[in-house]
Each structure stands twice: as structure tokens, then as C-alpha cells.
Design a protein around this motif. Sequence first.
Motif, PDB file in Angstrom:
ATOM      1  N   LEU A 186      -4.086  -7.807   4.916  1.00  0.00           N
ATOM      2  CA  LEU A 186      -3.122  -7.743   6.002  1.00  0.00           C
ATOM      3  C   LEU A 186      -2.129  -6.611   5.792  1.00  0.00           C
ATOM      4  O   LEU A 186      -1.813  -5.869   6.729  1.00  0.00           O
ATOM      5  CB  LEU A 186      -2.381  -9.082   6.110  1.00  0.00           C
ATOM      6  CG  LEU A 186      -1.295  -9.167   7.182  1.00  0.00           C
ATOM      7  CD1 LEU A 186      -1.879  -8.910   8.559  1.00  0.00           C
ATOM      8  CD2 LEU A 186      -0.610 -10.523   7.129  1.00  0.00           C
ATOM      9  N   ASP A 187      -1.644  -6.463   4.548  1.00  0.00           N
ATOM     10  CA  ASP A 187      -0.713  -5.369   4.256  1.00  0.00           C
ATOM     11  C   ASP A 187      -1.369  -4.019   4.506  1.00  0.00           C
ATOM     12  O   ASP A 187      -0.737  -3.105   5.049  1.00  0.00           O
ATOM     13  CB  ASP A 187      -0.244  -5.456   2.802  1.00  0.00           C
ATOM     14  CG  ASP A 187       0.647  -6.663   2.551  1.00  0.00           C
ATOM     15  OD1 ASP A 187       1.145  -7.243   3.539  1.00  0.00           O
ATOM     16  OD2 ASP A 187       0.826  -7.041   1.377  1.00  0.00           O
ATOM     17  N   ALA A 188      -2.638  -3.898   4.105  1.00  0.00           N
ATOM     18  CA  ALA A 188      -3.350  -2.638   4.323  1.00  0.00           C
ATOM     19  C   ALA A 188      -3.522  -2.367   5.816  1.00  0.00           C
ATOM     20  O   ALA A 188      -3.375  -1.228   6.278  1.00  0.00           O
ATOM     21  CB  ALA A 188      -4.716  -2.675   3.628  1.00  0.00           C
ATOM     22  N   ALA A 189      -3.836  -3.422   6.583  1.00  0.00           N
ATOM     23  CA  ALA A 189      -4.002  -3.257   8.027  1.00  0.00           C
ATOM     24  C   ALA A 189      -2.686  -2.850   8.684  1.00  0.00           C
ATOM     25  O   ALA A 189      -2.654  -1.978   9.563  1.00  0.00           O
ATOM     26  CB  ALA A 189      -4.532  -4.552   8.647  1.00  0.00           C
ATOM     27  N   GLU A 190      -1.595  -3.492   8.255  1.00  0.00           N
ATOM     28  CA  GLU A 190      -0.290  -3.145   8.816  1.00  0.00           C
ATOM     29  C   GLU A 190       0.092  -1.707   8.466  1.00  0.00           C
ATOM     30  O   GLU A 190       0.675  -0.995   9.285  1.00  0.00           O
ATOM     31  CB  GLU A 190       0.764  -4.121   8.300  1.00  0.00           C
ATOM     32  CG  GLU A 190       0.620  -5.522   8.888  1.00  0.00           C
ATOM     33  CD  GLU A 190       1.648  -6.486   8.338  1.00  0.00           C
ATOM     34  OE1 GLU A 190       2.280  -6.142   7.311  1.00  0.00           O
ATOM     35  OE2 GLU A 190       1.818  -7.569   8.922  1.00  0.00           O
ATOM     36  N   GLU A 191      -0.253  -1.293   7.248  1.00  0.00           N
ATOM     37  CA  GLU A 191       0.042   0.090   6.855  1.00  0.00           C
ATOM     38  C   GLU A 191      -0.759   1.078   7.695  1.00  0.00           C
ATOM     39  O   GLU A 191      -0.232   2.092   8.157  1.00  0.00           O
ATOM     40  CB  GLU A 191      -0.259   0.273   5.373  1.00  0.00           C
ATOM     41  CG  GLU A 191       0.114   1.646   4.842  1.00  0.00           C
ATOM     42  CD  GLU A 191      -0.118   1.775   3.347  1.00  0.00           C
ATOM     43  OE1 GLU A 191      -0.038   2.908   2.835  1.00  0.00           O
ATOM     44  OE2 GLU A 191      -0.392   0.752   2.694  1.00  0.00           O
ATOM     45  N   ARG A 192      -2.059   0.741   7.907  1.00  0.00           N
ATOM     46  CA  ARG A 192      -2.873   1.619   8.758  1.00  0.00           C
ATOM     47  C   ARG A 192      -2.332   1.647  10.183  1.00  0.00           C
ATOM     48  O   ARG A 192      -2.279   2.706  10.819  1.00  0.00           O
ATOM     49  CB  ARG A 192      -4.328   1.137   8.757  1.00  0.00           C
ATOM     50  CG  ARG A 192      -5.061   1.368   7.457  1.00  0.00           C
ATOM     51  CD  ARG A 192      -6.565   1.202   7.643  1.00  0.00           C
ATOM     52  NE  ARG A 192      -6.900  -0.132   8.118  1.00  0.00           N
ATOM     53  CZ  ARG A 192      -7.173  -1.156   7.324  1.00  0.00           C
ATOM     54  NH1 ARG A 192      -7.124  -0.998   6.007  1.00  0.00           N
ATOM     55  NH2 ARG A 192      -7.492  -2.331   7.823  1.00  0.00           N
ATOM     56  N   ALA A 194       0.723   1.194  11.126  1.00  0.00           N
ATOM     57  CA  ALA A 194       1.958   1.975  11.162  1.00  0.00           C
ATOM     58  C   ALA A 194       1.656   3.469  11.218  1.00  0.00           C
ATOM     59  O   ALA A 194       2.287   4.219  11.983  1.00  0.00           O
ATOM     60  CB  ALA A 194       2.810   1.654   9.935  1.00  0.00           C
ATOM     61  N   VAL A 195       0.672   3.900  10.421  1.00  0.00           N
ATOM     62  CA  VAL A 195       0.297   5.323  10.434  1.00  0.00           C
ATOM     63  C   VAL A 195      -0.264   5.715  11.797  1.00  0.00           C
ATOM     64  O   VAL A 195       0.092   6.760  12.366  1.00  0.00           O
ATOM     65  CB  VAL A 195      -0.729   5.604   9.320  1.00  0.00           C
ATOM     66  CG1 VAL A 195      -1.263   7.030   9.433  1.00  0.00           C
ATOM     67  CG2 VAL A 195      -0.099   5.387   7.949  1.00  0.00           C
ATOM     68  N   LEU A 196      -1.132   4.856  12.346  1.00  0.00           N
ATOM     69  CA  LEU A 196      -1.713   5.148  13.660  1.00  0.00           C
ATOM     70  C   LEU A 196      -0.658   5.140  14.750  1.00  0.00           C
ATOM     71  O   LEU A 196      -0.709   5.950  15.680  1.00  0.00           O
ATOM     72  CB  LEU A 196      -2.808   4.113  13.976  1.00  0.00           C
ATOM     73  CG  LEU A 196      -4.064   4.176  13.111  1.00  0.00           C
ATOM     74  CD1 LEU A 196      -4.999   3.023  13.453  1.00  0.00           C
ATOM     75  CD2 LEU A 196      -4.791   5.510  13.292  1.00  0.00           C
ATOM     76  N   ALA A 197       0.311   4.215  14.643  1.00  0.00           N
ATOM     77  CA  ALA A 197       1.364   4.156  15.650  1.00  0.00           C
ATOM     78  C   ALA A 197       2.216   5.419  15.625  1.00  0.00           C
ATOM     79  O   ALA A 197       2.596   5.952  16.676  1.00  0.00           O
ATOM     80  CB  ALA A 197       2.234   2.925  15.420  1.00  0.00           C
ATOM     81  N   VAL A 198       2.522   5.897  14.401  1.00  0.00           N
ATOM     82  CA  VAL A 198       3.298   7.139  14.280  1.00  0.00           C
ATOM     83  C   VAL A 198       2.526   8.306  14.878  1.00  0.00           C
ATOM     84  O   VAL A 198       3.074   9.133  15.622  1.00  0.00           O
ATOM     85  CB  VAL A 198       3.650   7.408  12.805  1.00  0.00           C
ATOM     86  CG1 VAL A 198       4.234   8.807  12.653  1.00  0.00           C
ATOM     87  CG2 VAL A 198       4.628   6.362  12.298  1.00  0.00           C
ATOM     88  N   ALA A 199       1.222   8.377  14.567  1.00  0.00           N
ATOM     89  CA  ALA A 199       0.401   9.463  15.110  1.00  0.00           C
ATOM     90  C   ALA A 199       0.332   9.394  16.626  1.00  0.00           C
ATOM     91  O   ALA A 199       0.449  10.424  17.323  1.00  0.00           O
ATOM     92  CB  ALA A 199      -1.006   9.405  14.516  1.00  0.00           C
ATOM     93  N   THR A 270       1.988  -1.274  22.939  1.00  0.00           N
ATOM     94  CA  THR A 270       1.726  -0.906  21.544  1.00  0.00           C
ATOM     95  C   THR A 270       1.581  -2.146  20.667  1.00  0.00           C
ATOM     96  O   THR A 270       0.788  -2.155  19.728  1.00  0.00           O
ATOM     97  CB  THR A 270       2.860  -0.021  21.006  1.00  0.00           C
ATOM     98  OG1 THR A 270       4.112  -0.700  21.181  1.00  0.00           O
ATOM     99  CG2 THR A 270       2.906   1.306  21.732  1.00  0.00           C
ATOM    100  N   GLU A 271       2.334  -3.213  20.957  1.00  0.00           N
ATOM    101  CA  GLU A 271       2.209  -4.440  20.174  1.00  0.00           C
ATOM    102  C   GLU A 271       0.866  -5.118  20.402  1.00  0.00           C
ATOM    103  O   GLU A 271       0.293  -5.715  19.492  1.00  0.00           O
ATOM    104  CB  GLU A 271       3.353  -5.403  20.518  1.00  0.00           C
ATOM    105  CG  GLU A 271       4.710  -4.951  20.040  1.00  0.00           C
ATOM    106  CD  GLU A 271       4.755  -4.744  18.534  1.00  0.00           C
ATOM    107  OE1 GLU A 271       5.347  -3.746  18.084  1.00  0.00           O
ATOM    108  OE2 GLU A 271       4.179  -5.579  17.811  1.00  0.00           O
ATOM    109  N   ILE A 272       0.347  -5.035  21.630  1.00  0.00           N
ATOM    110  CA  ILE A 272      -0.983  -5.596  21.909  1.00  0.00           C
ATOM    111  C   ILE A 272      -2.050  -4.828  21.135  1.00  0.00           C
ATOM    112  O   ILE A 272      -2.962  -5.409  20.540  1.00  0.00           O
ATOM    113  CB  ILE A 272      -1.269  -5.586  23.417  1.00  0.00           C
ATOM    114  CG1 ILE A 272      -0.437  -6.667  24.110  1.00  0.00           C
ATOM    115  CG2 ILE A 272      -2.755  -5.805  23.700  1.00  0.00           C
ATOM    116  CD1 ILE A 272      -0.548  -6.656  25.617  1.00  0.00           C
TER     117      ILE A 272
END
Length: 383
Positions: A186-192, A194-199, A270-272
Motif C-alpha cells: 500500500l505504501d508503495a502504491a501510494e508513493e507511485r 503521488a509521483v503520478l499525480a505530480v506528473a 484525481t481522488e477517484i
Amino acid sequence: MRTDEAPAWGAWARGGEEAPVARPLTPRAIHRAAVESGGLPFALPPVIFIAIPIVFAWIGTPGPGAALVTVMMLVYGLLFVYCTGIALYPHPVRLAWFGVCTALLLALIPILGQNVLYMVMFQAMTHVLLLPWRWAGPTMIAMSLMVFVIALVLGIYVAAGLAGMGMLMSWGFGYGIRQQVLQEELDAAEERNAVLAVAAERERIGRDLHDLVGHSLTSLTISAQLARRLLETDPDAAREQLEHIEATVRQALSDVRATASGMQHVRAATEIASARTVLATVGIQAEVPTALPPLPDDRAELFGYVIREGVTNMVRHSRATRATITVDEESVTVADDGDGIPADTARSGLTGLEARVAIAGGHLEIASDDHGTRLTATMGEKA
């Protein structure tokens, strides 16, 4: 304590063939791995129980046979203690270590006889430490139950008790590791995410700035060129162009500020998108909207917070298999088929969300039981 170089428990619990970091198979490296795993202090105290078969060996037939049993049991104890380090090695190494432990116990049967049953707790722990969970659970339970029945038939009730206790302890330990694995995923997914959201946000800002500022600068260039040509021949027309330039600059500045501030807010869309990825990662089948109705900015932000809180609680507490997110112009609903929110769980997030919805003029409804949880925020007349 795990260091940055220590591979995650998930690498072996998922049954992967290779550890993230290669390690030499030397005593020093194995000891270091055991220390990094954090399990070494917990593996040392149970080793005292190997004294039981040793004592029985010396009581029964003192001499070379008992001495051999002592040596073999001490070797087995050493192998057991360092299972915590071997657990961080590649799959073949773990299997080989497990095989050596099992073979050593089998070799003790002709010498110890029925007293070898006292070692069931150790062997149960080696299952969950060295085998992938999909293998360890069934084989550990089958082995423990078999020893439990044999011990009862032979009247060795202490060994039967150790078999039951070992099965429960090993299952609890393995379950705890599985929870850690899920949290790592889950932490890895959230990190990914976050990176995708920033991009994605950078792309959006770049696209919006290009559309807004590019058009404005083109208009400004043309107006400035025209004003320069008209400055001497038609001052009034030149003044109009300068006024147009001023208005265009003000509007462009406003558009740039609005575009830049957009990345500071939560949005339902974005949350969806984030929820779809997070839920899929933890094995929850999600049904989410493919398109959203037109929403004012403040409502899109509020609905985004509702979706975020609902999905967070779902991942942490629900044990759900299916989830549904629905959005219309007046309401948003996040529902699952899980176990509900535990009664002893702090609801600070939901309390804050309820206050946020109330301030916006809406109503938050929370329905939770052992059939699932439904979180609904309703605005307007439906509130």
C-alpha cells in the motif's frame, strides 16, 4: 532494525524467487541479515526449549547417543535462530535451509524416538519464516495437527500442548508478516500515485499555461505592434490598443494564478483515479465512475475529501472485496462489502470530514455493520 539495504519481508512472503539485494552466504552475512530483520532477539528465548529432548536423551540412555543428540540439537537451535536472517535470502536458499532443518529432525527420530515430538513448535516456526505464505500456512497447520494427534495417542500431553501452541503462535506470526507485506504494498502504491499525480499536475499546468499564456502573449504582441504604428498617426486608436494590452495582461495574470492554485486543492476526479489504483493494489475490486457530472470547484474539492477518507478507511479496516464510488451533482457515496468500521477504531478523520461537510451546507451519513460500510455526503435540498 531494518536498514535501507535490507529487503522487504514482502519479497519472500509473496514467494518471489529473488531477493532485492544479493547477499553472500557466509556466517557474517547471515548474522547481519538476522540483525537487520529485527527477529533475532525474538528467536533466541525459545531455544531454551531444546533442553527438553536433550534432558530426556541423557535420562534415557546416557552416553555417546545422548552426546550426539546434544550436538545435533544445538546445531538445530543455531539453524533455527538464524532462520530470521535466511528469510531475507532468495527462495532457493530458504528452501535449502528449511530442508536441512527438517532433515536434522528426521535424523533424530531413531535416536530420540517419540521425544522428537517436542520439537514441533520450532518446526512450525521454520515453516512461516522460510516458506512463502501460500505454502507455509497449509503445511504448518497439517504438520502441527499431525503431531498433536500422535502426541495424544502416545500420551505425551506436553508435546500435544506445544503442537497447539506452536500452531497458534506461528499462524499469528505469519499473519502479522502478511499485514506488513500488505502495508508495504500500500505504501508503495501510494508513493507511485503521488509521483503520478505530480506528473499529471505538471502536465495540466503546462498545458493550461500554454493555452492561456500563449494566446495572451500572441494577442499582446499584435496589439503592441499595432499601437506602435498608430502612436503618431492615430493616438486615440493607439490608446485603445494600450488599454487592450493592460486588460489582457490583467486577465492573463488572473488565469496564471488560478492555474497555479489548482494544484493545491483536492479534486474528486484525481481522488477517484488514485482510489482505483490503491484498491486494485490491495485486491479490492472497485467500481468507479468513468466520467463525472459538472461540479463547482468547492464541491469537487469537498467530494474529493469524502472519497479520500472513505477509501483510506476501506483499505485500513474493511477487509472488503468490492467497493463502489458513485458521484452525482448533489451527492457522493463510497461503499464496500467489508466487515465495517471496528468499534474501537478512532474516528477522528470521519469527525473532521463530517464537520467539513456541515460547514459546506451538507450532511454526512455513515452506515457501518458487518455487511459493509457506506459513506454518503449529500448537498443541497437532499441534505
